[in-house]
Write an enzyme that holds these catalytic residues in place. Sequence first.
Site, PDB file in Angstrom:
ATOM      1  N   GLU A  89       0.858  -1.194   0.000  1.00  0.00           N
ATOM      2  CA  GLU A  89       0.000   0.000   0.000  1.00  0.00           C
ATOM      3  C   GLU A  89       0.888   1.236   0.000  1.00  0.00           C
ATOM      4  OE1 GLU A  89      -3.350   0.358   2.621  1.00  0.00           O
ATOM      5  OE2 GLU A  89      -3.585   2.479   2.109  1.00  0.00           O
ATOM      6  N   ASP A 147       4.537   4.924   3.874  1.00  0.00           N
ATOM      7  CA  ASP A 147       4.201   6.355   3.772  1.00  0.00           C
ATOM      8  C   ASP A 147       5.353   7.156   4.362  1.00  0.00           C
ATOM      9  OD1 ASP A 147       2.878   8.999   3.932  1.00  0.00           O
ATOM     10  OD2 ASP A 147       1.023   7.908   3.644  1.00  0.00           O
ATOM     11  N   ASP A 154       9.732   6.654   1.158  1.00  0.00           N
ATOM     12  CA  ASP A 154       9.168   6.830  -0.186  1.00  0.00           C
ATOM     13  C   ASP A 154       8.930   5.433  -0.782  1.00  0.00           C
ATOM     14  OD1 ASP A 154       8.886   7.160  -2.968  1.00  0.00           O
ATOM     15  OD2 ASP A 154      10.072   8.997  -2.946  1.00  0.00           O
ATOM     16  N   ASP A 187      -1.637  12.029  -3.839  1.00  0.00           N
ATOM     17  CA  ASP A 187      -1.730  13.491  -3.934  1.00  0.00           C
ATOM     18  C   ASP A 187      -2.007  13.882  -5.382  1.00  0.00           C
ATOM     19  OD1 ASP A 187      -0.973  14.325  -1.142  1.00  0.00           O
ATOM     20  OD2 ASP A 187       0.739  13.069  -1.651  1.00  0.00           O
ATOM     21  N   LYS A 216      -2.012  21.570  -9.995  1.00  0.00           N
ATOM     22  CA  LYS A 216      -1.432  22.619 -10.854  1.00  0.00           C
ATOM     23  C   LYS A 216      -0.560  21.994 -11.939  1.00  0.00           C
ATOM     24  CE  LYS A 216      -1.423  26.131  -7.326  1.00  0.00           C
ATOM     25  NZ  LYS A 216      -0.677  26.697  -6.223  1.00  0.00           N
ATOM     26  N   ASP A 232     -10.073  11.234  -6.269  1.00  0.00           N
ATOM     27  CA  ASP A 232     -11.215  12.150  -6.295  1.00  0.00           C
ATOM     28  C   ASP A 232     -10.975  13.253  -7.320  1.00  0.00           C
ATOM     29  OD1 ASP A 232      -9.058  13.149  -4.807  1.00  0.00           O
ATOM     30  OD2 ASP A 232     -10.331  14.711  -3.964  1.00  0.00           O
ATOM     31  N   THR A 274     -11.714   6.184   3.017  1.00  0.00           N
ATOM     32  CA  THR A 274     -10.477   6.615   3.679  1.00  0.00           C
ATOM     33  C   THR A 274     -10.679   8.021   4.268  1.00  0.00           C
ATOM     34  OG1 THR A 274      -9.437   7.801   1.850  1.00  0.00           O
ATOM     35  CG2 THR A 274      -9.188   5.405   1.854  1.00  0.00           C
TER      36      THR A 274
HETATM   37  C1  LIG Z   1      -3.781  12.543  -0.135  1.00  0.00           C
HETATM   38  S1  LIG Z   1      -3.023  11.491   1.028  1.00  0.00           S
HETATM   39  C2  LIG Z   1      -4.094  10.072   1.061  1.00  0.00           C
HETATM   40  C3  LIG Z   1      -3.864   9.202   2.275  1.00  0.00           C
HETATM   41  C4  LIG Z   1      -4.793   7.986   2.414  1.00  0.00           C
HETATM   42  N1  LIG Z   1      -4.560   6.996   1.377  1.00  0.00           N
HETATM   43  C5  LIG Z   1      -6.239   8.406   2.432  1.00  0.00           C
HETATM   44  O1  LIG Z   1      -6.927   8.152   1.433  1.00  0.00           O
HETATM   45  O2  LIG Z   1      -6.680   8.986   3.443  1.00  0.00           O
HETATM   46  C6  LIG Z   1      -1.616  10.881   0.131  1.00  0.00           C
HETATM   47  C7  LIG Z   1      -0.612  10.172   1.013  1.00  0.00           C
HETATM   48  O3  LIG Z   1       0.417   9.638   0.198  1.00  0.00           O
HETATM   49  C8  LIG Z   1       1.653   9.835   0.844  1.00  0.00           C
HETATM   50  N2  LIG Z   1       2.704   9.761  -0.184  1.00  0.00           N
HETATM   51  C9  LIG Z   1       2.901  10.602  -1.219  1.00  0.00           C
HETATM   52  N3  LIG Z   1       3.921  10.182  -1.985  1.00  0.00           N
HETATM   53  C10 LIG Z   1       4.375   9.035  -1.414  1.00  0.00           C
HETATM   54  C11 LIG Z   1       5.418   8.133  -1.725  1.00  0.00           C
HETATM   55  N4  LIG Z   1       6.196   8.309  -2.805  1.00  0.00           N
HETATM   56  N5  LIG Z   1       5.623   7.073  -0.909  1.00  0.00           N
HETATM   57  C12 LIG Z   1       4.837   6.894   0.174  1.00  0.00           C
HETATM   58  N6  LIG Z   1       3.824   7.709   0.518  1.00  0.00           N
HETATM   59  C13 LIG Z   1       3.608   8.761  -0.265  1.00  0.00           C
HETATM   60  C14 LIG Z   1       1.507  11.150   1.569  1.00  0.00           C
HETATM   61  O4  LIG Z   1       2.426  11.287   2.637  1.00  0.00           O
HETATM   62  C15 LIG Z   1       0.056  11.059   2.054  1.00  0.00           C
HETATM   63  O5  LIG Z   1      -0.029  10.433   3.320  1.00  0.00           O
END
Ligand SMILES: C[S@@+](CC[C@H](N)C(=O)[O-])C[C@H]1O[C@@H](n2cnc3c(N)ncnc32)[C@H](O)[C@@H]1O
Length: 217
Positions: free
Chosen positions: A50, A75, A102, A125, A129, A161, A193
């Site tokens: 995940e 994460d 990462d 994320d 932009k 979304d 989530t």
């Molecule tokens: C918009 S949040 C969504 C979190 C969760 N999946 C939810 O739906 O509530 C995106 C998450 O991805 C993580 N993230 C972004 N790039 C990542 C990467 N390369 N490796 C691990 N986590 C990452 C961010 O730290 C953040 O917690």
Amino acid sequence: MTIRTYIPRRGHVSKRQAAAIADADGLLLPAGDEILDLGNIFAGLPVILEIGFGTGSATVAMAAADLGLGILAVDVHTPGLGDLLYRARENRLTNIRAIAGDALVVAEQMLPESVLAGIRTFFPDPWPKARHHKRRLVTPANAALLASRTQVGGFWHLATDWAPYAEQMQEVLDASRQWTGGVIPRPTDRPVTKYETTAIHQHRNINDLWYRRIKDS
Ligand SMILES: C[S@@+](CC[C@H](N)C(=O)[O-])C[C@H]1O[C@@H](n2cnc3c(N)ncnc32)[C@H](O)[C@@H]1O
């Protein structure tokens, strides 16, 4: 310099989160560059990666609902890591392991080829932009890296979304020779989530995408 899909940020870490991270019971695996022995770590269970679990509420719910799967949850966000570990122990789950880092680096440096039964990426994320699109997780290079770590027949379940990002995901994965699939109705077993709750309140449509790893052609 490699472009990151996130901006490193320091969130406040509560005492409970810090204690959950400090607990040395083996649920938190150290990030590094040694290949993980997932067969040993998860006692032979099929393993799902995940990417970006956030607070881990959906991760823990899905792990509890299927104890026959091992979940490797990665994460970069420290407070969320504490929440995930706390929740996993509260539910006495033995089929979750977490790595702080990462997920792309973990995939590249710590996973052998063709090891994953599947990947979950819920609400990556969106980087709306145009000048930030290069930070999006779903790119041809990342799709190829993740395909290389996934068994033929394995899956990649994504949800977003952000409609333009859903389109980009399809463009990238449909152009790939290693993934096949598309948009699916929301699977009933995917919990809402934390991030998704906000998106729903803001009346954004949710797209789930399901791709299957096919043989390289
Ligand atoms: C918009 S949040 C969504 C979190 C969760 N999946 C939810 O739906 O509530 C995106 C998450 O991805 C993580 N993230 C972004 N790039 C990542 C990467 N390369 N490796 C691990 N986590 C990452 C961010 O730290 C953040 O917690």
